[in-house]
Write an enzyme that holds these catalytic residues in place. Structure first.
Site, PDB file in Angstrom:
ATOM      1  N   SER A 102       0.819  -1.219   0.000  1.00 22.37           N
ATOM      2  CA  SER A 102       0.000   0.000   0.000  1.00 22.37           C
ATOM      3  C   SER A 102       0.849   1.263   0.000  1.00 22.37           C
ATOM      4  O   SER A 102       0.389   2.316  -0.435  1.00 22.37           O
ATOM      5  CB  SER A 102      -0.934   0.007   1.207  1.00 22.37           C
ATOM      6  N   THR A 155      -1.404   4.384   3.317  1.00 21.13           N
ATOM      7  CA  THR A 155      -2.164   5.068   2.264  1.00 21.13           C
ATOM      8  C   THR A 155      -2.276   6.574   2.518  1.00 21.13           C
ATOM      9  O   THR A 155      -1.805   7.370   1.690  1.00 21.13           O
ATOM     10  CB  THR A 155      -3.537   4.407   2.055  1.00 21.13           C
ATOM     11  N   ASP A 282      -8.914  -4.220   2.490  1.00 18.53           N
ATOM     12  CA  ASP A 282      -7.624  -4.919   2.455  1.00 18.53           C
ATOM     13  C   ASP A 282      -7.465  -5.871   3.640  1.00 18.53           C
ATOM     14  O   ASP A 282      -6.971  -6.986   3.484  1.00 18.53           O
ATOM     15  CB  ASP A 282      -6.515  -3.864   2.471  1.00 18.53           C
ATOM     16  N   HIS A 286      -6.628  -9.849   3.789  1.00 20.11           N
ATOM     17  CA  HIS A 286      -5.527 -10.492   4.526  1.00 20.11           C
ATOM     18  C   HIS A 286      -6.069 -11.575   5.465  1.00 20.11           C
ATOM     19  O   HIS A 286      -5.414 -12.599   5.667  1.00 20.11           O
ATOM     20  CB  HIS A 286      -4.759  -9.455   5.352  1.00 20.11           C
ATOM     21  N   ASP A 324      -5.343   0.455  -4.519  1.00 14.77           N
ATOM     22  CA  ASP A 324      -3.898   0.348  -4.716  1.00 14.77           C
ATOM     23  C   ASP A 324      -3.514  -1.005  -5.306  1.00 14.77           C
ATOM     24  O   ASP A 324      -2.578  -1.123  -6.084  1.00 14.77           O
ATOM     25  CB  ASP A 324      -3.160   0.612  -3.391  1.00 14.77           C
ATOM     26  N   HIS A 325      -4.282  -2.045  -4.937  1.00 15.95           N
ATOM     27  CA  HIS A 325      -4.000  -3.422  -5.373  1.00 15.95           C
ATOM     28  C   HIS A 325      -5.164  -4.288  -4.929  1.00 15.95           C
ATOM     29  O   HIS A 325      -6.025  -3.837  -4.161  1.00 15.95           O
ATOM     30  CB  HIS A 325      -2.706  -3.935  -4.731  1.00 15.95           C
TER      31      HIS A 325
HETATM   32 MG    MG Z   1      -4.340   1.552   3.340  1.00 18.48          MG
HETATM   33 ZN    ZN Z   2      -2.583  -5.101   2.526  1.00 15.50          ZN
END
Ligand code: MG
Ligand code: ZN
Length: 386
Positions: A102, A155, A282, A286, A324-325
């Protein structure tokens, strides 16, 4: 007639045979990447667009297409994201890894450079790079950051700080004091008022600098009265804010407050730049936890709704939503229904798949197509004219 039918059947069967992938497989396939071929070169046609006054960049951390799809199906097949007419894809890789984190991901958006995983607002040689927020500030725009992680997390940090490692939370907190940011909302109060690396109290320093500072302990977010006459900070947690499923509920309200606050602040000025992050999509990835992803996705989409309502009224605001991904290698598998998804994960880390970009408002035209994550920085600058 009969002959024509036979000819027709022969044509059909030869077509079916030529489409059948089980025929004539070259044994070398799968061992070689294939022959490189030249890509077609279409001259880029100049895009005409109206210049936006305000820029809102929304980042759903770890929000790949499957996260969006799962959120959509589990919300009666409807999301605010569906209102966007301009959609693109970005290539998310970092300078030192095909799989970005990130920090490198957000630094690409904030500074327009590919950098290494862990880098905050610095390039691959750890040289500080000016961020969109800093450039906006220089141009006289009001600025803000809103997040559902700590405000010093990778971020948001990448838009305001310059450090070689994302783990330098206290150094990142100190960098907030080096700017004239007008508003920030997020967790991580302890990095400001109970620091281990020095005995500064940045909470007090912010107040001394003229900020109205409050926090979850002092005042309920939804009972705040906020005046745009002062800069404004609200800490939503000591460390990480809760997941939505455990009671966090401020992001849609904070998004609404932030746009109205910054609009008022910039009324006589040059507009505003605001970054809003849905951080925990995110974290659901995870954790390989589908419900975590979906509840966070809905919270982020509600916030997108608040921003779109404003942008629709305002008509001078460019809204860009991306991630971001992707996180988790998340998939929706056979046996799923809209009410009950059968999901799977291929990893508990990020993946390298391309990431969707959604744009609305003046300048949105620039965001169609496939491009590098760093192009988001350049496109925003081009749209805003700085
Ligand atoms: Mg972040
Ligand atoms: Zn992550």
């Amino acid at each position: 007639m009969k002959n024509k039918q036979i000819l027709f059947l022969a044509l059909i069967s030869s077509f079916v045979l030529s489409c059948n992938p089980s025929l004539k497989i070259d044994p070398a396939l799968g061992e070689s990447p294939g022959v490189l071929y030249e890509a077609v070169d279409l001259r880029e046609t100049p895009v005409s667009f109206k210049k936006p006054k305000n820029i809102i960049l929304m980042i759903g951390d770890g929000m790949g297409l499957t996260q969006i799809t799962a959120g959509m199906y589990r919300h009666q097949n409807k999301l605010n994201l569906e209102h966007f007419k301009v959609i693109g894809l970005h290539k998310s890789y970092a300078s030192n890894s095909l799989i970005t984190d990130s920090a490198a991901g957000a630094t690409a958006f904030a500074c327009g450079v590919k950098t290494y995983n862990g880098a905050i607002g610095v390039d691959a040689d750890t040289i500080p790079q000016k961020t969109l927020l800093e450039e906006a500030e220089e141009k006289g725009l009001a600025t803000g950051l809103v997040s559902t992680s700590t405000i010093v997390h990778a971020t948001p940090a990448s838009f305001i700080s310059h450090v070689p490692s994302r783990k330098m939370y206290e150094a990142i907190a100190a960098d907030f004091l080096k700017t004239e940011i007008d508003l920030f909302i997020g967790g991580g109060k302890k990095y400001f008022d109970r620091r281990e690396s020095d005995d500064r109290n940045l909470y007090q320093e912010l107040e001394q600098k003229g900020y109205a500072v409050s926090d979850y302990f002092k005042e309920d977010f939804f009972k705040l009265s906020v005046s745009a006459k002062q800069n404004f900070v609200y800490f939503t947690a000591d460390g990480d804010p809760l997941p939505v499923a455990n009671g966090r509920n401020y992001l849609p309200g904070a998004s609404k407050l932030a746009v109205e606050f910054l609009k008022e602040k910039s009324a006589s000025e040059n507009g505003f730049f605001l970054m809003i992050e849905g951080s925990q999509i995110d974290w659901g990835g995870h954790a390989n936890n589908s419900n975590y992803i979906i509840t966070e996705m809905h919270d982020f989409d509600r916030s997108i709704g608040e921003v779109l309502k404003f942008a629709q009224r305002d008509k001078e605001t460019l809204v860009v939503v991306t991630a971001d991904h992707e996180t988790g290698g998340y998939s929706i598998n056979s046996g799923s229904t809209m009410d009950s998804l059968v999901t799977a994960f291929t990893t508990d880390y990020h993946t390298g798949t391309m990431i969707p970009v959604f744009a609305y408002g003046p300048g949105a035209e620039l965001f169609g197509g496939i491009y590098e994550n760093t192009s988001i920085y350049h496109k925003i600058k081009r749209a805003a004219g700085f």
